[in-house]
Design a protein around this motif. Structure first.
Motif, PDB file in Angstrom:
ATOM      1  N   UNK A   1      42.555  73.636 -92.960  1.00 20.41           N
ATOM      2  CA  UNK A   1      42.949  72.294 -93.373  1.00 20.41           C
ATOM      3  C   UNK A   1      41.863  71.716 -94.270  1.00 20.41           C
ATOM      4  N   UNK A   2      42.272  71.089 -95.356  1.00 25.86           N
ATOM      5  CA  UNK A   2      41.306  70.531 -96.297  1.00 25.86           C
ATOM      6  C   UNK A   2      40.770  69.202 -95.787  1.00 25.86           C
ATOM      7  N   UNK A   3      39.572  68.864 -96.238  1.00 23.27           N
ATOM      8  CA  UNK A   3      38.926  67.625 -95.798  1.00 23.27           C
ATOM      9  C   UNK A   3      38.979  66.551 -96.880  1.00 23.27           C
ATOM     10  N   UNK A   4      39.855  66.682 -97.865  1.00 25.88           N
ATOM     11  CA  UNK A   4      39.980  65.714 -98.945  1.00 25.88           C
ATOM     12  C   UNK A   4      40.642  64.435 -98.449  1.00 25.88           C
ATOM     13  N   UNK A   5      40.764  63.454 -99.328  1.00 27.87           N
ATOM     14  CA  UNK A   5      41.391  62.188 -98.938  1.00 27.87           C
ATOM     15  C   UNK A   5      42.880  62.380 -98.655  1.00 27.87           C
ATOM     16  N   UNK A   6      43.381  61.637 -97.688  1.00 26.55           N
ATOM     17  CA  UNK A   6      44.792  61.679 -97.339  1.00 26.55           C
ATOM     18  C   UNK A   6      45.506  60.648 -98.199  1.00 26.55           C
ATOM     19  N   UNK A   7      46.382  61.121 -99.084  1.00 20.71           N
ATOM     20  CA  UNK A   7      47.086  60.239-100.013  1.00 20.71           C
ATOM     21  C   UNK A   7      48.575  60.326 -99.728  1.00 20.71           C
ATOM     22  N   UNK A   8      49.205  59.162 -99.523  1.00 20.14           N
ATOM     23  CA  UNK A   8      50.644  59.141 -99.299  1.00 20.14           C
ATOM     24  C   UNK A   8      51.365  59.171-100.640  1.00 20.14           C
ATOM     25  N   UNK A   9      52.647  59.415-100.587  1.00 17.05           N
ATOM     26  CA  UNK A   9      53.471  59.484-101.794  1.00 17.05           C
ATOM     27  C   UNK A   9      53.535  58.101-102.441  1.00 17.05           C
ATOM     28  N   UNK A  10      53.435  58.061-103.771  1.00 14.97           N
ATOM     29  CA  UNK A  10      53.530  56.791-104.501  1.00 14.97           C
ATOM     30  C   UNK A  10      54.988  56.353-104.517  1.00 14.97           C
ATOM     31  N   UNK A  11      55.197  55.063-104.301  1.00 17.95           N
ATOM     32  CA  UNK A  11      56.561  54.531-104.267  1.00 17.95           C
ATOM     33  C   UNK A  11      56.608  53.201-104.997  1.00 17.95           C
ATOM     34  N   UNK A  12      57.750  52.917-105.609  1.00 13.07           N
ATOM     35  CA  UNK A  12      57.948  51.636-106.283  1.00 13.07           C
ATOM     36  C   UNK A  12      58.362  50.591-105.255  1.00 13.07           C
ATOM     37  N   UNK A  13      57.915  49.358-105.443  1.00 13.78           N
ATOM     38  CA  UNK A  13      58.238  48.257-104.554  1.00 13.78           C
ATOM     39  C   UNK A  13      59.303  47.404-105.223  1.00 13.78           C
ATOM     40  N   UNK A  14      60.497  47.367-104.621  1.00 12.89           N
ATOM     41  CA  UNK A  14      61.613  46.622-105.196  1.00 12.89           C
ATOM     42  C   UNK A  14      61.328  45.126-105.181  1.00 12.89           C
ATOM     43  N   UNK A  15      61.510  44.478-106.310  1.00 13.63           N
ATOM     44  CA  UNK A  15      61.348  43.034-106.409  1.00 13.63           C
ATOM     45  C   UNK A  15      59.919  42.574-106.593  1.00 13.63           C
ATOM     46  N   UNK A  16      58.950  43.486-106.557  1.00 12.51           N
ATOM     47  CA  UNK A  16      57.553  43.091-106.730  1.00 12.51           C
ATOM     48  C   UNK A  16      57.288  42.781-108.200  1.00 12.51           C
ATOM     49  N   UNK A  17      56.460  41.770-108.443  1.00 17.12           N
ATOM     50  CA  UNK A  17      56.129  41.338-109.801  1.00 17.12           C
ATOM     51  C   UNK A  17      54.645  41.602-110.031  1.00 17.12           C
ATOM     52  N   UNK A  18      54.318  42.199-111.161  1.00 18.83           N
ATOM     53  CA  UNK A  18      52.925  42.502-111.495  1.00 18.83           C
ATOM     54  C   UNK A  18      52.150  41.204-111.683  1.00 18.83           C
ATOM     55  N   UNK A  19      50.978  41.066-111.045  1.00 25.88           N
ATOM     56  CA  UNK A  19      50.179  39.845-111.217  1.00 25.88           C
ATOM     57  C   UNK A  19      49.567  39.719-112.605  1.00 25.88           C
ATOM     58  N   UNK A  20      49.490  40.807-113.364  1.00 31.13           N
ATOM     59  CA  UNK A  20      48.868  40.744-114.689  1.00 31.13           C
ATOM     60  C   UNK A  20      49.886  40.480-115.791  1.00 31.13           C
ATOM     61  N   UNK A  21      50.977  41.265-115.824  1.00 30.97           N
ATOM     62  CA  UNK A  21      51.926  41.142-116.940  1.00 30.97           C
ATOM     63  C   UNK A  21      53.247  40.487-116.534  1.00 30.97           C
ATOM     64  N   UNK A  22      53.446  40.188-115.263  1.00 28.03           N
ATOM     65  CA  UNK A  22      54.636  39.520-114.721  1.00 28.03           C
ATOM     66  C   UNK A  22      55.923  40.328-114.896  1.00 28.03           C
TER      67      UNK A  22
END
Length: 92
Positions: A1-22
């Motif tokens: 088993x590797x000792x690297x960082x545990x990264x979950x799958x990237x997912x889009x958030x429905x209805x979320x608005x970007x704080x930078x570009x809106x």
């Protein structure tokens, strides 16, 4: 088993608005070693969230933690001033 960082799958958030570009529906979220991260695919904004879901501010740039200031590559030319003969003082 590797000792690297545990990264979950990237997912889009429905209805979320970007704080930078809106832009709506452009934020991806994922966890890296239990720490939530988010990133906007439209403008590239990214940040890390704390336990309450609030954005963790990044360290402000100071003269200590930033690289040396870049000097522009402009050739400096010396300016020579010539005296105006009309303004020369007359000696009696």
């Amino acid at each position: 088993m590797s000792e690297g960082p545990v990264i979950t799958k990237r997912r889009f958030i429905a209805g979320a608005v970007c704080p930078a570009c809106s832009e709506p529906d452009k934020l991806m979220m994922w966890n890296e070693d239990g720490v939530p991260h988010r990133e906007c695919v439209a403008c590239g904004y990214s940040d890390t969230l704390n336990e309450q879901g609030l954005s963790v501010p990044k360290e402000l740039g100071t003269r200590v933690n930033t690289s040396a200031l870049k000097t522009p590559d402009v050739k400096v030319q010396a300016v020579q001033f010539f005296p105006n003969p009309k303004l020369k003082k007359k000696t009696d």
